[in-house]
Design a protein around this motif. Structure first.
Motif, PDB file in Angstrom:
ATOM      1  N   ARG A 138       0.848  -0.970  -0.652  1.00  0.00           N
ATOM      2  CA  ARG A 138       0.176   0.189   0.323  1.00  0.00           C
ATOM      3  C   ARG A 138       0.691   1.175  -0.214  1.00  0.00           C
ATOM      4  NH1 ARG A 138      -3.367  -2.466   3.940  1.00  0.00           N
ATOM      5  NH2 ARG A 138      -5.187  -3.925   3.070  1.00  0.00           N
ATOM      6  N   LEU A 139       0.041   2.367  -0.939  1.00  0.00           N
ATOM      7  CA  LEU A 139       0.674   3.590  -0.620  1.00  0.00           C
ATOM      8  C   LEU A 139      -0.228   4.619  -0.643  1.00  0.00           C
ATOM      9  CD1 LEU A 139       2.592   3.673  -4.786  1.00  0.00           C
ATOM     10  CD2 LEU A 139       3.031   2.714  -2.099  1.00  0.00           C
ATOM     11  N   ARG A 140       0.667   5.686   0.135  1.00  0.00           N
ATOM     12  CA  ARG A 140      -0.617   6.304   0.881  1.00  0.00           C
ATOM     13  C   ARG A 140      -0.327   8.223   0.716  1.00  0.00           C
ATOM     14  NH1 ARG A 140      -0.199   7.276   7.040  1.00  0.00           N
ATOM     15  NH2 ARG A 140       0.357   9.836   6.258  1.00  0.00           N
ATOM     16  N   LEU A 141      -1.097   9.067  -0.161  1.00  0.00           N
ATOM     17  CA  LEU A 141      -1.831  10.125  -0.789  1.00  0.00           C
ATOM     18  C   LEU A 141      -2.393  10.911  -0.027  1.00  0.00           C
ATOM     19  CD1 LEU A 141      -1.458   8.329  -3.550  1.00  0.00           C
ATOM     20  CD2 LEU A 141       0.816  10.161  -3.873  1.00  0.00           C
ATOM     21  N   VAL A 157      -7.582  10.709   2.328  1.00  0.00           N
ATOM     22  CA  VAL A 157      -6.098  10.345   2.243  1.00  0.00           C
ATOM     23  C   VAL A 157      -6.617   8.942   1.140  1.00  0.00           C
ATOM     24  CG1 VAL A 157      -5.480   8.034   2.730  1.00  0.00           C
ATOM     25  CG2 VAL A 157      -5.861   9.999   4.744  1.00  0.00           C
ATOM     26  N   ILE A 158      -5.761   8.930   0.645  1.00  0.00           N
ATOM     27  CA  ILE A 158      -6.127   7.790  -1.625  1.00  0.00           C
ATOM     28  C   ILE A 158      -5.196   6.539  -0.652  1.00  0.00           C
ATOM     29  CG2 ILE A 158      -5.568   8.027  -3.477  1.00  0.00           C
ATOM     30  CD1 ILE A 158      -6.075  11.152  -3.742  1.00  0.00           C
ATOM     31  N   GLU A 159      -5.126   5.744  -0.632  1.00  0.00           N
ATOM     32  CA  GLU A 159      -4.851   4.606  -0.373  1.00  0.00           C
ATOM     33  C   GLU A 159      -4.471   3.763  -1.249  1.00  0.00           C
ATOM     34  OE1 GLU A 159      -3.713   2.560   3.779  1.00  0.00           O
ATOM     35  OE2 GLU A 159      -5.773   2.522   3.115  1.00  0.00           O
ATOM     36  N   ILE A 160      -3.249   3.631  -2.025  1.00  0.00           N
ATOM     37  CA  ILE A 160      -3.564   2.462  -3.375  1.00  0.00           C
ATOM     38  C   ILE A 160      -2.844   1.436  -3.200  1.00  0.00           C
ATOM     39  CG2 ILE A 160      -2.284   2.666  -5.481  1.00  0.00           C
ATOM     40  CD1 ILE A 160      -2.378   5.350  -5.000  1.00  0.00           C
ATOM     41  N   GLU A 161      -3.504   0.135  -3.088  1.00  0.00           N
ATOM     42  CA  GLU A 161      -3.256  -1.555  -3.223  1.00  0.00           C
ATOM     43  C   GLU A 161      -2.762  -1.661  -4.151  1.00  0.00           C
ATOM     44  OE1 GLU A 161      -5.301  -5.525  -2.818  1.00  0.00           O
ATOM     45  OE2 GLU A 161      -4.938  -4.074  -0.504  1.00  0.00           O
ATOM     46  N   ILE A 162      -1.290  -2.227  -4.477  1.00  0.00           N
ATOM     47  CA  ILE A 162       0.012  -2.126  -5.334  1.00  0.00           C
ATOM     48  C   ILE A 162      -0.967  -3.707  -5.753  1.00  0.00           C
ATOM     49  CG2 ILE A 162       2.450  -2.478  -6.623  1.00  0.00           C
ATOM     50  CD1 ILE A 162       0.757   0.422  -6.132  1.00  0.00           C
ATOM     51  N   HIS A 163      -0.976  -4.059  -6.904  1.00  0.00           N
ATOM     52  CA  HIS A 163      -0.874  -4.983  -7.751  1.00  0.00           C
ATOM     53  C   HIS A 163      -0.090  -5.144  -9.133  1.00  0.00           C
ATOM     54  CE1 HIS A 163      -3.002  -3.720 -11.451  1.00  0.00           C
ATOM     55  NE2 HIS A 163      -3.981  -3.450 -10.987  1.00  0.00           N
ATOM     56  N   SER A 164       0.964  -4.856  -8.869  1.00  0.00           N
ATOM     57  CA  SER A 164       1.375  -4.631 -10.651  1.00  0.00           C
ATOM     58  C   SER A 164       2.645  -3.509 -10.042  1.00  0.00           C
ATOM     59  CB  SER A 164       1.051  -5.250 -11.743  1.00  0.00           C
ATOM     60  OG  SER A 164       0.931  -3.783 -12.311  1.00  0.00           O
ATOM     61  N   LEU A 165       4.276  -3.794 -10.574  1.00  0.00           N
ATOM     62  CA  LEU A 165       5.070  -3.026 -10.712  1.00  0.00           C
ATOM     63  C   LEU A 165       6.332  -2.995 -11.443  1.00  0.00           C
ATOM     64  CD1 LEU A 165       7.749  -3.373  -9.046  1.00  0.00           C
ATOM     65  CD2 LEU A 165       6.436  -3.281  -7.002  1.00  0.00           C
ATOM     66  N   ASP A 166       7.025  -2.492 -12.695  1.00  0.00           N
ATOM     67  CA  ASP A 166       7.742  -2.518 -13.541  1.00  0.00           C
ATOM     68  C   ASP A 166       9.026  -1.578 -13.591  1.00  0.00           C
ATOM     69  OD1 ASP A 166       7.358  -3.413 -16.701  1.00  0.00           O
ATOM     70  OD2 ASP A 166       8.671  -1.975 -16.308  1.00  0.00           O
TER      71      ASP A 166
END
Length: 190
Positions: free
Chosen positions: A57-60, A153-162
């Protein structure tokens, strides 16, 4: 020394964590891409506020009146892009966003924000509202309670990264995708 895919994944998450702590890191201000109501892509720069690698998770933070807030409320799929010209490194992340305005997480994030950051939410006009001049665009409310009501708050759950690393000896790119079994990683052509 040749790096392995596990090291690449660790490098990506370490770079993100560094972005939270070091405001001069390119990872401090990723570009967030969303989709608007007309199906058009929209991109803007935000400040990365927190990283939780084990939870992916990332938070912005965002003004709840902003277009990005509305876009993520309707369509949570999003991407982030970070590029550091000095390191010759690019990181693209894809995930699903969850917006939270009235929540313990948002309350905690508001309380922990610096006064200068909280002041951004005292702007009377919603982001993107036309203004007669620069001064009218900067008119602020005195009521900090109203500012808190605009903060989210925006929480982003990451499902892929490059991760792409540019090098004279040859560019190297890796792709990492989250599955029920954990991260599945592979080398891909740059």
């Amino acid at each position: 020394m040749e790096e392995d895919l596990g090291q690449r994944l660790e490098m990506a998450w370490a770079w993100l964590a560094q972005g939270v702590q070091q405001r001069h890191s390119a990872a401090h201000t990723p570009a967030l891409a969303t989709v608007d109501a007309q199906g058009q892509p929209q991109v803007r720069t935000l400040v990365l506020r927190a990283v939780d690698a084990p939870a992916r998770r990332l938070r912005l933070h965002s003004d709840r009146r902003s277009a990005k807030w509305q876009e993520l409320s309707r369509h949570p799929a999003c991407q982030l892009l970070i590029y550091d010209a000095g390191l010759k490194r690019q990181l693209r992340l894809a995930g699903g966003a969850r917006v939270a305005g009235d929540s313990p997480l948002a309350d905690q994030a508001w309380t922990q924000s610096r006064a200068m950051s909280r002041r951004c939410y005292q702007q009377q006009a919603a982001p993107g509202t036309p203004a007669a001049d620069p001064v009218s665009a900067l008119r602020l409310d005195e009521d900090e309670h109203q500012a808190r009501d605009r903060f989210g708050v925006i929480e982003i759950e990451i499902h892929s990264l490059d991760l792409l690393v540019l090098a004279a000896a040859g560019h190297r790119r890796s792709h990492h995708r989250w599955t029920a079994a954990g991260w599945v990683s592979s080398w891909v052509a740059p």
